[in-house]
Design a protein around this motif. Structure first.
Motif, PDB file in Angstrom:
ATOM      1  N   PHE A  66     -21.891 -45.159  -0.107  1.00  0.00           N
ATOM      2  CA  PHE A  66     -22.004 -44.254   1.030  1.00  0.00           C
ATOM      3  C   PHE A  66     -23.417 -44.383   1.584  1.00  0.00           C
ATOM      4  O   PHE A  66     -24.398 -44.208   0.864  1.00  0.00           O
ATOM      5  CB  PHE A  66     -21.740 -42.802   0.628  1.00  0.00           C
ATOM      6  N   LEU A  78     -18.331 -43.558  -3.580  1.00  0.00           N
ATOM      7  CA  LEU A  78     -17.007 -42.979  -3.477  1.00  0.00           C
ATOM      8  C   LEU A  78     -16.006 -43.780  -4.301  1.00  0.00           C
ATOM      9  O   LEU A  78     -16.085 -45.015  -4.373  1.00  0.00           O
ATOM     10  CB  LEU A  78     -16.509 -42.964  -2.025  1.00  0.00           C
ATOM     11  N   ARG A  83     -11.717 -43.225  -0.470  1.00  0.00           N
ATOM     12  CA  ARG A  83     -11.786 -44.056   0.735  1.00  0.00           C
ATOM     13  C   ARG A  83     -10.398 -44.225   1.353  1.00  0.00           C
ATOM     14  O   ARG A  83     -10.216 -44.160   2.570  1.00  0.00           O
ATOM     15  CB  ARG A  83     -12.391 -45.416   0.356  1.00  0.00           C
ATOM     16  N   TRP A  88     -10.481 -40.665   8.282  1.00  0.00           N
ATOM     17  CA  TRP A  88     -11.759 -41.043   8.881  1.00  0.00           C
ATOM     18  C   TRP A  88     -11.684 -41.137  10.402  1.00  0.00           C
ATOM     19  O   TRP A  88     -12.717 -41.034  11.071  1.00  0.00           O
ATOM     20  CB  TRP A  88     -12.232 -42.396   8.338  1.00  0.00           C
ATOM     21  N   PHE A 173     -18.294 -37.595  -2.290  1.00  0.00           N
ATOM     22  CA  PHE A 173     -19.159 -38.700  -1.866  1.00  0.00           C
ATOM     23  C   PHE A 173     -20.071 -39.185  -2.992  1.00  0.00           C
ATOM     24  O   PHE A 173     -20.882 -40.082  -2.768  1.00  0.00           O
ATOM     25  CB  PHE A 173     -20.004 -38.262  -0.662  1.00  0.00           C
TER      26      PHE A 173
END
Length: 397
Positions: A66, A78, A83, A88, A173
């Motif tokens: 990240f 991550l 992911r 996103w 994260f």
């Protein structure tokens, strides 16, 4: 993560009774001497290392970096499942599949600081992912905006020291956590030598939605805020001063390192002097005991450790925080047993194990994996912030 070693039972069995044979004359023959009984060593305390470093099951190459545009260092890691499952699209986050990196490109508005733009981008991401990841964002989103907690993102670049991330997103994260812990103990004299007698611990509050419900902690422990500074440098001593007062009503003088407490008459009494100890590092993947909303979250961590030997062994600290059920003084054997029984919060157990090593309360003679324990309490982490010596921290002189 369960440990097969931890589940072993340490017992001493009695020999089975057998009938004594007779000789031709009818006399009893002597029984052969039983083999000498050998007591096995108690289960290894290396189980504490494993419990505090459960992220070891995820190889570094399987994680995604990240990064934040404008910062030349990794800010977190991550898991691949994060992911894959995170929404996103329509956010300020870019997924670079070639470099296996998730990159935050904050859109800085007019008259806005980059740190504020990052906070806004994270908040928008949480909103888009409401109901995902065990609903970890939902409770945070239900609070008024001014009551939502943020956690610092620790990087070494001076211009980015005010970065932060929503608290429930910290482990998503894989942001590094930084905190301080204080070991409080009393001693007794035996044959002219000082021996550790009792170690004070904290019992965390219990409840269905309480993080690490009912587990054992140090009397004083807490995370470092970005505002804990001296001469514009992060200062763990300032964190310790704040946490000692909030959790146990203790006052730390940063100049002398003396810790004082209020007497029943209202006067202050010095109970001891804080001593520095080497920092420890760990890399955990949180289990169910951390709370369902935190389960599976990554926590690389650095803990700055301090010891406080009580001048008066009869002193009893008092809890000043709702998250603490009570304080209790344990014997060294009780501390070891509770470590083996996994009753300690994982990173607090590591701090306690380190104390036992430094005070020679466990040695190579009674711990089969002593060398591994001593080495892995200060493992290397893939962050510039955890580089040896912490040159960007304010020294406590």
């Amino acid at each position: 993560m369960a440990s097969t070693t931890l589940d072993q039972v340490w017992v001493q069995t009695s020999p089975t009774r057998t009938a004594r044979p007779l000789s031709c004359s009818g006399a009893l023959l002597p029984l052969p001497l039983p083999p000498p009984q050998v007591l096995a060593m108690p289960p290894s305390l290396y189980c504490v290392i494993r419990e505090g470093n459960k992220a070891d099951k995820f190889p570094q190459k399987s994680l995604w970096e990240f990064r934040i545009t404008g910062i030349d260092e990794v800010a977190g890691y991550l898991r691949d499942s994060v992911r894959r499952d995170m929404v996103w699209d329509g956010t300020s986050f870019f997924v670079d599949t070639e470099k296996r990196a998730v990159i935050l490109r904050p859109e800085v508005r007019r008259d806005e600081q980059p740190a504020d733009a990052c906070r806004r981008a994270f908040s928008d991401l949480c909103l888009k992912n409401r109901g995902r990841f065990n609903n970890c964002f939902d409770k945070w989103l239900s609070k008024p905006a001014d009551r939502r907690e943020f956690h610092p993102i620790h990087v070494t670049e001076p211009a980015w020291q005010d970065l932060s991330i929503p608290l429930p997103a910290r482990g998503i994260f894989g942001i590094i956590t930084v905190g301080v812990h204080l070991n409080m103990y009393s001693v007794r004299e035996v044959d002219g030598r000082e021996l550790v007698d009792r170690i004070w611990v904290s019992h965390r509050a219990r409840g269905e939605n309480v993080c690490y419900s009912g587990m054992i902690d140090q009397v004083v422990a807490g995370g470092m805020d970005p505002t804990d500074r001296v001469d514009d440098l992060l200062a763990p001593g300032v964190t310790l001063k704040r946490e000692a007062e909030e959790e146990a009503g203790l006052i730390l003088d940063l100049g002398t390192k003396n810790m004082t407490s209020s007497c029943c008459c209202g006067q202050r009494k010095t109970i001891g002097t804080v001593e520095d100890a080497p920092a420890i590092a760990f890399y955990d993947c949180k289990g169910r005991e951390a709370g369902r909303g935190n389960e599976g979250h990554l926590e690389p961590g650095v803990r700055f450790v301090y010891d406080l030997k009580l001048k008066d062994p009869t002193f009893q600290p008092r809890s000043h925080e709702r998250g603490i059920e009570r304080f209790e003084a344990l014997t060294v054997d009780e501390v070891k047993r509770w470590l083996r029984e996994r009753r300690w919060k994982p990173n607090c157990g590591l701090v306690m194990l380190d104390f036992l090593v430094r005070k020679n309360l466990i040695t190579e003679a009674d711990e089969e994996r002593f060398g591994d324990i001593a080495t892995e309490l200060r493992r290397s982490l893939p962050f510039k912030f955890s580089q040896e010596g912490f040159p960007f921290l304010a020294p406590w002189e």
